[in-house]
Design a protein around this motif. Sequence first.
Motif, short mmCIF file in Angstrom:
data_model
loop_
_atom_site.label_atom_id
_atom_site.label_comp_id
_atom_site.label_asym_id
_atom_site.label_seq_id
_atom_site.Cartn_x
_atom_site.Cartn_y
_atom_site.Cartn_z
N GLY A 154 25.47 85.76 101.02
CA GLY A 154 26.29 86.03 99.85
C GLY A 154 27.78 85.95 100.13
N LEU A 155 28.15 85.40 101.30
CA LEU A 155 29.55 85.23 101.64
C LEU A 155 30.10 83.98 100.96
CD1 LEU A 155 29.62 85.93 105.50
CD2 LEU A 155 30.64 87.36 103.72
N GLU A 156 31.29 84.08 100.42
CA GLU A 156 31.98 82.91 99.90
C GLU A 156 32.67 82.23 101.08
OE1 GLU A 156 35.21 81.67 96.43
OE2 GLU A 156 34.91 83.79 96.96
N LEU A 157 32.43 80.95 101.25
CA LEU A 157 32.93 80.23 102.43
C LEU A 157 33.76 79.03 102.03
CD1 LEU A 157 32.86 79.73 105.55
CD2 LEU A 157 30.79 78.37 105.15
N ILE A 158 34.99 79.00 102.54
CA ILE A 158 35.85 77.82 102.41
C ILE A 158 36.00 77.22 103.80
CG2 ILE A 158 38.17 76.98 101.89
CD1 ILE A 158 38.43 79.25 99.86
N VAL A 159 35.69 75.94 103.94
CA VAL A 159 35.81 75.25 105.23
C VAL A 159 37.05 74.38 105.19
CG1 VAL A 159 34.81 73.49 106.74
CG2 VAL A 159 33.35 75.28 105.76
N THR A 160 37.98 74.60 106.13
CA THR A 160 39.10 73.68 106.32
C THR A 160 39.01 73.15 107.74
OG1 THR A 160 40.89 75.08 107.25
CG2 THR A 160 40.42 75.31 104.90
N ASP A 161 39.05 71.84 107.87
CA ASP A 161 38.78 71.23 109.18
C ASP A 161 39.32 69.80 109.19
OD1 ASP A 161 37.83 70.93 111.76
OD2 ASP A 161 35.71 71.20 111.26
N HIS A 162 39.27 69.19 110.37
CA HIS A 162 39.68 67.77 110.49
C HIS A 162 38.74 67.01 111.41
CE1 HIS A 162 41.67 67.76 114.62
NE2 HIS A 162 41.31 69.02 114.45
N HIS A 163 37.69 67.66 111.89
CA HIS A 163 36.80 67.04 112.87
C HIS A 163 35.77 66.11 112.20
CE1 HIS A 163 38.27 70.44 115.41
NE2 HIS A 163 38.22 69.49 116.32
N GLN A 164 34.96 65.49 113.06
CA GLN A 164 33.94 64.55 112.62
C GLN A 164 32.84 65.28 111.86
OE1 GLN A 164 34.20 61.20 113.63
NE2 GLN A 164 32.44 60.58 112.41
N PHE A 165 32.33 64.64 110.81
CA PHE A 165 31.22 65.23 110.03
C PHE A 165 29.90 65.09 110.79
CE2 PHE A 165 33.93 62.88 106.87
CZ PHE A 165 34.68 63.98 106.50
N ALA A 166 28.95 65.94 110.42
CA ALA A 166 27.56 65.74 110.83
C ALA A 166 26.92 64.77 109.84
CB ALA A 166 26.83 67.08 110.84
N ASP A 167 25.60 64.60 109.93
CA ASP A 167 24.91 63.68 109.01
C ASP A 167 25.03 64.13 107.56
OD1 ASP A 167 24.16 62.08 111.12
OD2 ASP A 167 22.23 63.08 111.40
N SER A 168 25.17 65.43 107.37
CA SER A 168 25.36 65.96 106.02
C SER A 168 26.49 66.98 106.06
CB SER A 168 24.07 66.61 105.49
OG SER A 168 23.65 67.65 106.36
N LEU A 169 27.08 67.24 104.89
CA LEU A 169 28.18 68.19 104.82
C LEU A 169 27.66 69.61 104.58
CD1 LEU A 169 30.62 66.12 102.58
CD2 LEU A 169 30.87 66.60 105.02
N ARG A 226 39.68 91.58 97.48
CA ARG A 226 38.59 91.32 98.41
C ARG A 226 39.17 90.98 99.79
NH1 ARG A 226 36.05 86.38 95.81
NH2 ARG A 226 34.78 86.39 97.69
N ARG A 227 38.42 91.30 100.81
CA ARG A 227 38.86 90.96 102.15
C ARG A 227 38.74 89.45 102.37
NH1 ARG A 227 36.45 93.94 107.39
NH2 ARG A 227 37.65 95.63 106.41
N ILE A 228 39.75 88.88 103.02
CA ILE A 228 39.72 87.48 103.42
C ILE A 228 39.74 87.43 104.95
CG2 ILE A 228 40.90 85.25 103.33
CD1 ILE A 228 42.17 86.11 100.69
N THR A 229 38.74 86.80 105.51
CA THR A 229 38.67 86.66 106.97
C THR A 229 38.89 85.20 107.34
OG1 THR A 229 37.11 88.50 107.20
CG2 THR A 229 37.23 86.93 109.03
N SER A 262 28.22 89.78 111.17
CA SER A 262 29.14 90.88 111.45
C SER A 262 30.21 90.98 110.37
CB SER A 262 29.79 90.66 112.82
OG SER A 262 30.78 91.63 113.08
N ILE A 263 30.76 89.84 109.95
CA ILE A 263 31.77 89.83 108.89
C ILE A 263 31.18 90.37 107.60
CG2 ILE A 263 33.16 88.32 107.42
CD1 ILE A 263 33.49 86.49 109.91
N HIS A 264 29.94 89.98 107.29
CA HIS A 264 29.27 90.44 106.07
C HIS A 264 29.00 91.94 106.14
CE1 HIS A 264 25.64 91.34 103.66
NE2 HIS A 264 26.22 90.55 102.78
N ASP A 265 28.59 92.42 107.30
CA ASP A 265 28.28 93.85 107.43
C ASP A 265 29.53 94.70 107.21
OD1 ASP A 265 25.67 93.23 107.93
OD2 ASP A 265 25.79 93.50 110.10
N ASP A 266 30.68 94.20 107.68
CA ASP A 266 31.93 94.95 107.52
C ASP A 266 32.42 94.93 106.08
OD1 ASP A 266 32.01 95.61 110.18
OD2 ASP A 266 33.41 94.03 110.76
N ALA A 267 32.27 93.79 105.42
CA ALA A 267 32.77 93.66 104.04
C ALA A 267 31.91 92.62 103.33
CB ALA A 267 34.24 93.26 104.03
#
Length: 597
Positions: free
Chosen positions: A159-174, A78-81, A129-134
């Motif tokens: 239907g995109l599988e999403l992994i979030v990697t970050d270090h910034h401040q959270f919003a009220d919910s994740l 699978r494509r990884i973006t 756009s990412i979904h339309d391409d793959a």
Amino acid sequence: MGRVWRFAPYDQAAARQLSGTTQLSPLAAQVLFGRGYETAEAARGFLDAKLSDLHPPEALPGVPEATDRILKAISENRRITIYGDYDVDGVTATSLLWHCLKLAGADVHYYVPHRLEEGYGLNCEALKSIHDDAPNSLVVTVDCGIASVEEAAYARELGLELIVTDHHQFADSLPEAACLVHPRLPGTDYPFGDLCGAGVAFKLAWAICKRLGDGKNASPRMREFLLDAVGLTAIGTIADVVPLVGENRVIVRYGLNSLLDRANIGLKALMHISELNNNRLLDSEDIGFGLAPRINAAGRLGQARLAVELLTTDKTDRAVALADYLNQQNEMRKTVERRMLKQAKEQVAANPDWENAPALVLADPDWHAGVIGIVAGRVASHFARPAIMISINKQDQTGQGSARTFAGFDLHAGLSSAAEHLIKFGGHQAAAGLRIHADNLDDFRAAFCNFVAGNHEVTERDLEIDIDAEVRLADLTHRAVTELDKLGPFGQGNPRPVLACTNVELTEPPRKMGGGDRHLSLRVRQYGRVMRGVSFGNGEWADEMAKVSGPISICFKPTINRFRGQENVEFHLVDWRAEEAATKPATEAVPQKSASR
């Protein structure tokens, strides 16, 4: 309020003992002792930090699951973006993870949003756009996404599988992503919460490399990659101004050596045009003032993808062309920045009510949205208060803003308090971004300033300059300053030592230098020892100094100026005063008549 020079406590006997046990010079030992490393064990732990001191990557919240999902996507072709931010931290994080996944055999792409057209973080059009391409893509964010609640929901809807990697401040919910990787994820206890985006990406890449090996160790090929990647991680860590302590100190210490010995084609081209390719040593200032601004200039002026391309290309000609282009962009950025800072000062001067305001919120339709963050930092420092710079779009009358803190004010809390007047905002305590309708500007300014007034006070301590030691110019031998450099890498949380000298004479009238006469050059003498110094951004001091007929006191950061194979001890002037007040005991915080504001 004049600046206060606060001298660190000095215990001569303890410093001498520490010097003997660490083999440091007495001056370096004194600085180390004054910063709280009072025992040989504490000092050695600081000085001898090793790569093995890094916490295992699997301990970082979310890394084991993210590794599983990435390796599964690779096995399924699978494509990884990689979806990265456009600043240096995001660009280096994107590049190092791209290299890792490419070596792992992945079908890997990257997407970096256009700073001026798309703004910070995930956006729904990009995900579409990412979904339309793959349609079956796995999207992995780096240095962004933890506050993108709506966008994560949209990715799930697509239907995109999403992994979030970050270090910034959270919003009220994740965000409801498939997996979240963050050093401060609620309910977890990772021992070091100050990793930047590149640091988080490096930990994820490290875990992937281990899994591709025997589960405990990376294969020789992937181990070589990791030793290369620590250099990219160091660039992101320095540029993002996270504290250079703990894991960040280890990353930067070893990353600087990696850049000298193992830089890839793109980094070599960038180091060459930054005149760093012949250095026998690199320090954090070389990155902060040499490499990072050139990488950042691409994103600030809307071309961050080119910076990622530079750091991932394997073609020498392309790397040279891209490095030259980034250098041109950086020169253009500096010109724009000087003009905007001048206009910001003129705005404040034209509005007397703002002179005593607890914070500054400035806006202009002609300001470049990619440069407002740098200028906001300059404004905050100059006026000694939190500052927000906003670029207003003439077509739709929306503004894009960047905020910078002063004296520890929590910008995220301040923006949260005035959120009703904003379209969106994000960031952390020290730096943040926002979007706003121009019609709401006055109401936002009032609400934000009211919050600052009720929740922040600039005290005398906030304006103090911490001085590590009082010395004579004769003490600053090449060996002594080189010894001080062993306390590096220097940056946020571990600043370069500041020293003070009294009874210093100017050998000649100070002169202004640099574009717009922004900087200061001077030569001083004390008891026959002459030394050259510079002060960046303080060219106006030249006229003030020229009026002083007697000796002066200076506080400064000693440095080794390396140029064309020559090394000379010089200094960066931090502050100065006329020799009028009597010298007080070194451990007191003494208000001085100071040139700084």
